[in-house]
Design a protein around this motif. Structure first.
Motif, PDB file in Angstrom:
ATOM      1  N   VAL A  26      -4.144  -2.668  -8.826  1.00 46.79           N
ATOM      2  CA  VAL A  26      -3.218  -3.085  -7.771  1.00 46.79           C
ATOM      3  C   VAL A  26      -1.799  -2.922  -8.287  1.00 46.79           C
ATOM      4  CG1 VAL A  26      -2.406  -5.009  -6.357  1.00 46.79           C
ATOM      5  CG2 VAL A  26      -4.866  -4.691  -6.736  1.00 46.79           C
ATOM      6  N   ILE A  27      -0.980  -2.244  -7.513  1.00 40.98           N
ATOM      7  CA  ILE A  27       0.386  -1.948  -7.938  1.00 40.98           C
ATOM      8  C   ILE A  27       1.275  -1.872  -6.693  1.00 40.98           C
ATOM      9  CG2 ILE A  27       0.088   0.573  -7.836  1.00 40.98           C
ATOM     10  CD1 ILE A  27       1.719   0.831 -10.350  1.00 40.98           C
ATOM     11  N   SER A  28       2.529  -2.235  -6.837  1.00 46.92           N
ATOM     12  CA  SER A  28       3.488  -2.051  -5.754  1.00 46.92           C
ATOM     13  C   SER A  28       4.469  -0.981  -6.204  1.00 46.92           C
ATOM     14  CB  SER A  28       4.235  -3.356  -5.435  1.00 46.92           C
ATOM     15  OG  SER A  28       5.334  -3.080  -4.578  1.00 46.92           O
ATOM     16  N   ALA A  29       4.400   0.169  -5.570  1.00 47.35           N
ATOM     17  CA  ALA A  29       5.293   1.275  -5.949  1.00 47.35           C
ATOM     18  C   ALA A  29       6.755   0.873  -5.763  1.00 47.35           C
ATOM     19  CB  ALA A  29       4.968   2.511  -5.116  1.00 47.35           C
ATOM     20  N   GLU A  30       7.024   0.053  -4.757  1.00 46.17           N
ATOM     21  CA  GLU A  30       8.407  -0.401  -4.519  1.00 46.17           C
ATOM     22  C   GLU A  30       8.917  -1.232  -5.692  1.00 46.17           C
ATOM     23  OE1 GLU A  30       9.269  -2.371  -0.894  1.00 46.17           O
ATOM     24  OE2 GLU A  30       8.651  -0.711   0.384  1.00 46.17           O
ATOM     25  N   ILE A  31       8.059  -2.132  -6.187  1.00 45.60           N
ATOM     26  CA  ILE A  31       8.449  -2.971  -7.320  1.00 45.60           C
ATOM     27  C   ILE A  31       8.659  -2.113  -8.563  1.00 45.60           C
ATOM     28  CG2 ILE A  31       7.582  -4.704  -8.961  1.00 45.60           C
ATOM     29  CD1 ILE A  31       6.359  -6.190  -6.602  1.00 45.60           C
ATOM     30  N   GLU A  32       7.734  -1.173  -8.776  1.00 45.72           N
ATOM     31  CA  GLU A  32       7.857  -0.301  -9.950  1.00 45.72           C
ATOM     32  C   GLU A  32       9.148   0.509  -9.896  1.00 45.72           C
ATOM     33  OE1 GLU A  32       5.805  -0.405 -12.616  1.00 45.72           O
ATOM     34  OE2 GLU A  32       4.864  -2.060 -11.521  1.00 45.72           O
TER      35      GLU A  32
END
Length: 366
Positions: free
Chosen positions: A237-243
């Motif tokens: 699970v990852i948030s591209a926006e946060i990254e």
């Protein structure tokens, strides 16, 4: 050995945004347009490993050199790619060149970002991409049959064995299962690899969620995790926006504070790499001295001779021995001298199987 992953998925799921964040570059134009990535962008990123810094500190090395991970941002796939629809032909050609597939799935709702299927269903999207890969594999395998039959008529035993393997692959694919699920004997591994089947590549699912779901996921990512578990693979699970936001923070303390405020303990990059290492069965070993401490990536099961060759061909040609200290011994005993004094430095031969975290010093003569 490099770690080379192709980032794939349907258009507008966040592939290029994720690529930009992971590689800390704006090389990929993350626009809300289905085919904004045409030529595959390749980004090389340093693999974060706390062990590297600890070894450097103990050795007093002047330089620290990490091992690297390659990400390839591949154009978005659409239905019919196996027949050349959209950028299908380019997609399939590019994906053949990677070691593993990082499949980004849209697990967020946003009316401002269009979805090619109009509704959000990551499991359906995963099946769409998988189906196109399997269809391409079936076409590739079917083209091999007639030439193999001609060789068999000339009493070519190798062709006969290959045909049996091709038929088994086709049977599995026609049953709706990817080629990576085929059970192989040790003798079949090499000819299977030669077939270059797209659905044989290991897959890691990336659930791209909204910022509020980055810590614990959401209902969409839960479905992906269940699908991944059923397939015997992993989902991250990852948030591209946060990254992407983290990538713009240059100060390490600012990054930590930003992550903690969101209930996260590490970046998505770290999680992707750890899952990727597991996926490709990779390990890291180290070399360390006054000049530099360096991390190296190898396949699990690699022997000392192969590890020596990864550093320099002369090391492999003139290999004498590998002076070996486990990571825990190196840290616990204060480095090379402490390990020597405690009798924890081992003299290993060329057939020694390198363990993850080993600190190695190669002796050679050419």
């Amino acid at each position: 050995m490099g770690f080379n992953c192709g980032i794939v998925g349907l258009p507008n799921v966040g592939k290029s945004t994720l690529f930009n964040a992971l590689t800390e570059t704006a090389a990929a134009e993350a626009a809300n347009f289905p085919f904004c990535t045409i030529e595959p962008n390749t980004g090389r990123v340093a693999v974060p490993d706390v062990r590297l810094d600890k070894i450097t500190a103990i050795s007093g090395s002047a330089a620290t050199i990490p091992t690297y991970l390659d990400f390839v941002d591949i154009a978005g796939l659409v239905k019919g790619a196996s027949k050349g629809e959209g950028l299908g032909n380019q997609f399939l050609a590019n994906i053949r060149d990677v070691d593993a597939i990082v499949h980004v799935l849209r697990c967020f709702e946003d009316d401002n970002i269009t979805h090619v299927e109009t509704t959000i269903d990551p499991v359906r999207d995963a099946e769409t991409v998988e189906t196109e890969l399997m269809l391409a594999d079936m076409e590739s395998l079917e083209k091999r049959i007639d030439p193999l039959i001609k060789k068999i008529r000339g009493n070519d035993k190798e062709a006969a064995d290959t045909l049996k393997l091709v038929e088994r692959c086709l049977e599995l694919l026609h049953d709706g299962k990817p080629a990576r699920l085929l059970e192989l004997s040790d003798e079949e591994c090499k000819p299977f690899h030669v077939l270059q089947l797209l659905s044989a590549k290991p897959v890691l699912y990336i659930c791209n969620v909204d910022e509020g779901s980055a810590a614990n996921g959401n209902a969409f990512s839960g479905k992906v995790e269940a699908m991944a578990a059923k397939q015997g693979t992993n989902a991250v699970v990852i948030s591209a926006e946060i990254e992407e936001e983290i990538a713009q923070l240059t100060d390490a303390e600012e990054r930590i504070e930003f992550l903690e405020a969101l209930g996260l303990h590490e970046t998505g990059l770290a999680r992707v790499i750890r899952a990727g290492y597991h996926l490709l069965h990779l390990i890291t070993f180290f070399t360390s001295g006054p000049k530099e401490t360096r991390a190296w990536t190898m396949a699990t099961g690699a022997k000392a001779l192969r590890a020596a060759g990864a550093i320099h061909t002369d090391f492999e040609k003139g290999f004498i021995k590998a002076e070996t200290i486990s990571y825990n011994d190196f840290i616990g005993l204060g480095g090379e001298q402490g390990a020597k004094d405690a009798g924890k430095m081992r003299q290993e031969g060329k057939d020694y199987v390198v363990a993850d975290g080993d600190v190695l010093l190669f002796r050679f003569n050419v």
